[in-house]
Every structure is written in structure tokens, then in C-alpha cells.
Motif scaffolding. Structure first.
Motif, PDB file in Angstrom:
ATOM      1  N   GLU A   1      31.050   6.861  33.437  1.00  0.00           N
ATOM      2  CA  GLU A   1      29.836   6.803  33.236  1.00  0.00           C
ATOM      3  C   GLU A   1      29.334   8.136  32.669  1.00  0.00           C
ATOM      4  OE1 GLU A   1      30.673   7.665  37.675  1.00  0.00           O
ATOM      5  OE2 GLU A   1      31.435   6.601  36.167  1.00  0.00           O
ATOM      6  N   ASP A   2      29.804   9.416  32.821  1.00  0.00           N
ATOM      7  CA  ASP A   2      29.684  10.680  32.242  1.00  0.00           C
ATOM      8  C   ASP A   2      30.371  11.093  31.083  1.00  0.00           C
ATOM      9  OD1 ASP A   2      27.619  10.807  34.336  1.00  0.00           O
ATOM     10  OD2 ASP A   2      29.078  12.008  35.797  1.00  0.00           O
ATOM     11  N   LEU A   3      31.200  10.324  30.489  1.00  0.00           N
ATOM     12  CA  LEU A   3      31.965  10.729  29.482  1.00  0.00           C
ATOM     13  C   LEU A   3      31.409  10.426  28.236  1.00  0.00           C
ATOM     14  CD1 LEU A   3      34.600  10.699  27.612  1.00  0.00           C
ATOM     15  CD2 LEU A   3      34.991   8.208  28.197  1.00  0.00           C
ATOM     16  N   LYS A   4      30.323   9.514  28.243  1.00  0.00           N
ATOM     17  CA  LYS A   4      29.858   9.175  26.869  1.00  0.00           C
ATOM     18  C   LYS A   4      28.321   9.057  26.871  1.00  0.00           C
ATOM     19  CE  LYS A   4      30.318   4.220  27.517  1.00  0.00           C
ATOM     20  NZ  LYS A   4      28.853   4.066  27.872  1.00  0.00           N
ATOM     21  N   THR A   5      27.549   9.057  26.037  1.00  0.00           N
ATOM     22  CA  THR A   5      26.270   8.973  25.837  1.00  0.00           C
ATOM     23  C   THR A   5      26.211   7.343  25.680  1.00  0.00           C
ATOM     24  OG1 THR A   5      25.685  10.640  24.841  1.00  0.00           O
ATOM     25  CG2 THR A   5      24.176   8.982  24.491  1.00  0.00           C
ATOM     26  N   PRO A   6      25.814   6.435  26.205  1.00  0.00           N
ATOM     27  CA  PRO A   6      25.829   5.061  26.178  1.00  0.00           C
ATOM     28  C   PRO A   6      25.395   4.467  24.756  1.00  0.00           C
ATOM     29  CG  PRO A   6      24.243   5.392  27.871  1.00  0.00           C
ATOM     30  CD  PRO A   6      24.880   6.764  27.530  1.00  0.00           C
ATOM     31  N   PRO A   7      25.409   3.338  24.290  1.00  0.00           N
ATOM     32  CA  PRO A   7      24.868   2.762  23.120  1.00  0.00           C
ATOM     33  C   PRO A   7      23.319   3.001  23.281  1.00  0.00           C
ATOM     34  CG  PRO A   7      26.436   1.189  23.845  1.00  0.00           C
ATOM     35  CD  PRO A   7      26.297   2.317  24.876  1.00  0.00           C
ATOM     36  N   SER A   8      22.753   3.152  22.012  1.00  0.00           N
ATOM     37  CA  SER A   8      21.121   3.354  21.834  1.00  0.00           C
ATOM     38  C   SER A   8      20.727   2.032  22.341  1.00  0.00           C
ATOM     39  CB  SER A   8      20.952   3.420  20.510  1.00  0.00           C
ATOM     40  OG  SER A   8      19.620   3.454  20.119  1.00  0.00           O
ATOM     41  N   PRO A   9      19.382   2.347  23.043  1.00  0.00           N
ATOM     42  CA  PRO A   9      18.519   1.402  23.612  1.00  0.00           C
ATOM     43  C   PRO A   9      18.315   0.159  22.442  1.00  0.00           C
ATOM     44  CG  PRO A   9      17.762   3.414  24.523  1.00  0.00           C
ATOM     45  CD  PRO A   9      18.991   3.667  23.436  1.00  0.00           C
ATOM     46  N   ALA A  10      18.078   0.909  21.318  1.00  0.00           N
ATOM     47  CA  ALA A  10      17.782   0.074  19.773  1.00  0.00           C
ATOM     48  C   ALA A  10      18.780  -1.284  19.887  1.00  0.00           C
ATOM     49  CB  ALA A  10      17.508   0.830  18.661  1.00  0.00           C
ATOM     50  N   PHE A  11      20.126  -0.643  20.188  1.00  0.00           N
ATOM     51  CA  PHE A  11      21.186  -1.523  20.137  1.00  0.00           C
ATOM     52  C   PHE A  11      20.863  -2.776  21.023  1.00  0.00           C
ATOM     53  CE2 PHE A  11      25.014   0.985  18.695  1.00  0.00           C
ATOM     54  CZ  PHE A  11      24.606   1.094  17.268  1.00  0.00           C
ATOM     55  N   VAL A  12      20.410  -2.778  21.857  1.00  0.00           N
ATOM     56  CA  VAL A  12      20.076  -3.876  22.909  1.00  0.00           C
ATOM     57  C   VAL A  12      19.140  -4.707  22.143  1.00  0.00           C
ATOM     58  CG1 VAL A  12      19.183  -4.791  25.144  1.00  0.00           C
ATOM     59  CG2 VAL A  12      20.283  -2.556  24.838  1.00  0.00           C
ATOM     60  N   LEU A  13      17.880  -4.164  21.518  1.00  0.00           N
ATOM     61  CA  LEU A  13      16.947  -5.065  20.649  1.00  0.00           C
ATOM     62  C   LEU A  13      17.545  -5.683  19.643  1.00  0.00           C
ATOM     63  CD1 LEU A  13      13.864  -2.920  20.543  1.00  0.00           C
ATOM     64  CD2 LEU A  13      14.530  -4.646  22.571  1.00  0.00           C
ATOM     65  N   MET A  14      18.729  -5.220  18.996  1.00  0.00           N
ATOM     66  CA  MET A  14      19.388  -5.526  17.839  1.00  0.00           C
ATOM     67  C   MET A  14      20.270  -6.876  18.201  1.00  0.00           C
ATOM     68  SD  MET A  14      20.313  -2.441  15.615  1.00  0.00           S
ATOM     69  CE  MET A  14      18.857  -1.215  15.079  1.00  0.00           C
ATOM     70  N   GLY A  15      20.721  -6.863  19.336  1.00  0.00           N
ATOM     71  CA  GLY A  15      21.647  -8.034  20.167  1.00  0.00           C
ATOM     72  C   GLY A  15      23.232  -7.479  19.788  1.00  0.00           C
ATOM     73  N   ILE A  16      23.302  -6.381  19.649  1.00  0.00           N
ATOM     74  CA  ILE A  16      24.927  -5.770  19.518  1.00  0.00           C
ATOM     75  C   ILE A  16      25.180  -4.966  20.416  1.00  0.00           C
ATOM     76  CG2 ILE A  16      24.948  -6.232  16.835  1.00  0.00           C
ATOM     77  CD1 ILE A  16      24.102  -3.316  16.653  1.00  0.00           C
ATOM     78  N   ALA A  17      24.511  -4.446  21.336  1.00  0.00           N
ATOM     79  CA  ALA A  17      25.152  -3.803  22.592  1.00  0.00           C
ATOM     80  C   ALA A  17      26.209  -4.318  23.430  1.00  0.00           C
ATOM     81  CB  ALA A  17      23.978  -3.121  23.366  1.00  0.00           C
TER      82      ALA A  17
END
Length: 357
Positions: A26-42
Motif C-alpha cells: 500500500e506504500d510501495l506505489k502511487t495508485p492509479p490516477s483517479p481519472a483512470f476510474v472515470l475512464m473505466g480502466i483502473a
């Protein structure tokens, strides 16, 4: 004097080992962009709140891309402004139990995302879906008693290792003996996990996307905007025997909930669906497996997303994700099968916090 120097160095070593070098997933990475959720690809629609790196990048490749290329065409860059420079006066207590303002500053991340669109015909102009997002989190609740007990045990172990090695009375000491010792490494891993156990991690995020026709910045059309609130709670799974200095730890179990509102302008009629979802996460230091379910309501095509997500840590800076399941019916006209592969890079440094303050 010699012992004082050792203890001071040990406290700094703990900060580097237990905070700056925290390599939990949970601290290793910056999670996918919030915009990826809106794009439907997260990879996940129910992202856990996380501690951001100074700089991170995500590359995702989805199975429902209609092109013949399997190379990732979805990209996000995440920046955490607060961690772009050092903060020598930041104490571990401020970092671990921040006030609301401090929590926003140290967790704020700003992201830019892009998704290449496939042209409908050979003569149609190329288009790109771009997005911007922000997120910030707040760790609530007091640290557990076990966290303090383990911290003291680490300090004592480090002092013992330093004395055995004939530590000098002056000059810097390294944490190498502490980190290389398997027993002490287990203590450090338990300390990392105990920081979150029995506490709530609350995160707010917002994002907006636009379609750029002909890849022209002046030819943009607003697509979607969204705001969501995510809460995460880690169950207490670590126990510590203060007499034998023995840690009994089990894989972490996190319960995550999300409430998300989306304003969708992509259709002939504007829609504002409301998503409510839950996620259960089982994780170790290297592997994470989770299942999630999200219900979409207040939509002309009410549906749900159900998926299984796996993540594996390749190194301290690189992790792989894989998602398989069923997506919302309105996310892709080609079908609701969900299959995504992702690579996450933690490019920037992690926070360094002095625990002696």
C-alpha cells in the motif's frame, strides 16, 4: 556519550527503515490516477488510501482495447508536491498523527492521465482522452500500544547490534546490521503493519476528463467529472510478547468502502450515477489479493462491477497488477468483460521522518 550517540542514530535508522523504506504494497506505489476510474480502466474501482511517493507512474493495458497492439496505451503521472523536497523538522509523531491541515499537505497528490482512443474509421481523426485528478488522505485514530512496544524493541535490538559491532563514539552509524538480521527485520515488518491496524484511513479524491479531437488542445470536450470518498480499516492481526520480544503476525486484512458520484456528459443526456462499493483485501509484504463489488445507481442503465484483483511486488519500486471480472454495462460498448494488466513505478523517494522528535 557513546550510548547516547548510538540511540540517536538508531532512532534515525528506524525512521529510514520503518518509514522511508516502508515497502508494503500500500506504500510501495502511487495508485492509479483517479481519472483512470472515470475512464473505466483502473485495476480497482475501490482503491485503498495510500501514502504517495514524490513521483509515480502507471501504465495499464486493457483487454477490451479494440486495437491489435497489446502495448500499454493508458498512462498516468502522479506528483506529491509535499515530498518533492525534504522536511527535516517533520517529526514522526506529526507524520503518524497529523492534524487535518498537515494530513492534507503530506498526502496530497496531483495526477495527469491519458488514454488513446481508437478511431471509428481509417479516415477519422485521432483522439485522446485526457484527465486530471487530485487526492488527499487522513489517518485517524491513535497508534496501537503494540506499535509503541515494537518500536522500543527495535531500538533495543539496534543498540545491541551496534554495541556488538564495536560502534564508534563519533561519526555516523548505519542500520545495516539491524536490517540484515532476520529477527529484527520481522520486528520492522510488524512495526509497519501495526501503524495502520485499528485505525481508519480516509481519502477524498476528485477527477475530470476531456476528449481532445485530432489531438488538438483547443478541440476539447468535457467528458466526465467525479468526486468520491474512500474509507479503509485494517483489522488487528499482530500480537507482541514484550518478554520474549516475539512477534506473531498474520497476513493483513483490510475492509474498504467507497462512495462515488460521477457527472457523465458522454451521452446525449447528462447522467449522474452514484456508485457504492466494498472491497476486502488480503495482503502480505509481497502479495495482495482482493475482491470488490460496486453497485451503480441513479443511472439509466443500473449495473454492477465485480472483480478480483491481484498485485505482486517485484521490487521496492515496481509492482504488477492483474484484474479480471465484470465491469459496469455503460463503461464499454464492446462488452462488460473486465481484464486489465498494469505496471506501477514508484519513481520518487519515500518520506524520511525523524522518530526522535
Amino acid at each position: 556519550m557513546k550510548r547516547l550517540l548510538i540511540v540517536s542514530t538508531v532512532l534515525l535508522a528506524i525512521a529510514c527503515a520503518a518509514v522511508a523504506e516502508d515497502i508494503k504494497i500500500e506504500d510501495l506505489k502511487t495508485p492509479p490516477s483517479p481519472a483512470f476510474v472515470l475512464m473505466g480502466i483502473a485495476p480497482s474501482a475501490v482503491e485503498r488510501p495510500t501514502t504517495p511517493r514524490a513521483l509515480g507512474a502507471s501504465l495499464l493495458s486493457a483487454l477490451n482495447d479494440s486495437s491489435n497492439s497489446s502495448a500499454p496505451k493508458n498512462f498516468a503521472l502522479d506528483v506529491a508536491p509535499y515530498w518533492l523536497r525534504s522536511h527535516p523538522k517533520l517529526s514522526y509523531k506529526q507524520y503518524n498523527q497529523p492534524g487535518f491541515g498537515q494530513a492534507l499537505m503530506q498526502s496530497l497528490s496531483i495526477s495527469l492521465a491519458a488514454k488513446q482512443q481508437t478511431a471509428a474509421t481509417a479516415t477519422a481523426p485521432a483522439t485522446t482522452l485526457g484527465g486530471v485528478g487530485v487526492r488527499a488522505s487522513w489517518l485517524l485514530g491513535k497508534p496501537s500500544e503494540i506499535e509503541d512496544q515494537i518500536r522500543v524493541a527495535i531500538e533495543e535490538a539496534a543498540v545491541s547490534e551496534a554495541l556488538k559491532g564495536g560502534a564508534a563514539t563519533s561519526g555516523p552509524l548505519t542500520a545495516a546490521p539491524l536490517i540484515s538480521n532476520p529477527v529484527n527485520t520481522k520486528l520492522i515488518d510488524a512495526f509497519r503493519s501495526a501503524r495502520y491496524e485499528g485505525r481508519w484511513f480516509i481519502e477524498g479524491a476528485a477527477a475530470s476528463t476531456a476528449l481532445f479531437t485530432g489531438n488538438d488542445a483547443e478541440q476539447s470536450t468535457h467528458q466526465k467529472s467525479g468526486f468520491w470518498l474512500t474509507s479503509s480499516y485494517r483489522m488487528n492481526r499482530t500480537s507482541f510478547d514484550t518478554t520474549t520480544k516475539t512477534v506473531t503476525s498474520q497476513p493483513n486484512i483490510d475492509l474498504v468502502g467507497v462512495l462515488r458520484w460521477i457527472s457523465d456528459h458522454t451521452g446525449t443526456v447528462r447522467t449522474e450515477p452514484l456508485d457504492i462499493g466494498v472491497r476486502v483485501v488480503w495482503s502480505t509484504a509481497e502479495l495482495e489479493i482482493s475482491a470488490e463489488h460496486v453497485e451503480r445507481r441513479k443511472s439509466s442503465n443500473n449495473s454492477a462491477r465485480t472483480a478480483a484483483v491481484g498485485e505482486f511486488k517485484l521490487s521496492d519500486t515496481v509492482s504488477l497488477t492483474a484484474t479480471f471480472g465484470k465491469n459496469f454495462k455503460d463503461e464499454n460498448p464492446n462488452g462488460n468483460l473486465l481484464a486489465i494488466f498494469g505496471v506501477h513505478f514508484g519513481v520518487g523517494s519515500k518520506p524520511v521522518v525523524d522518530t526522535s522528535k
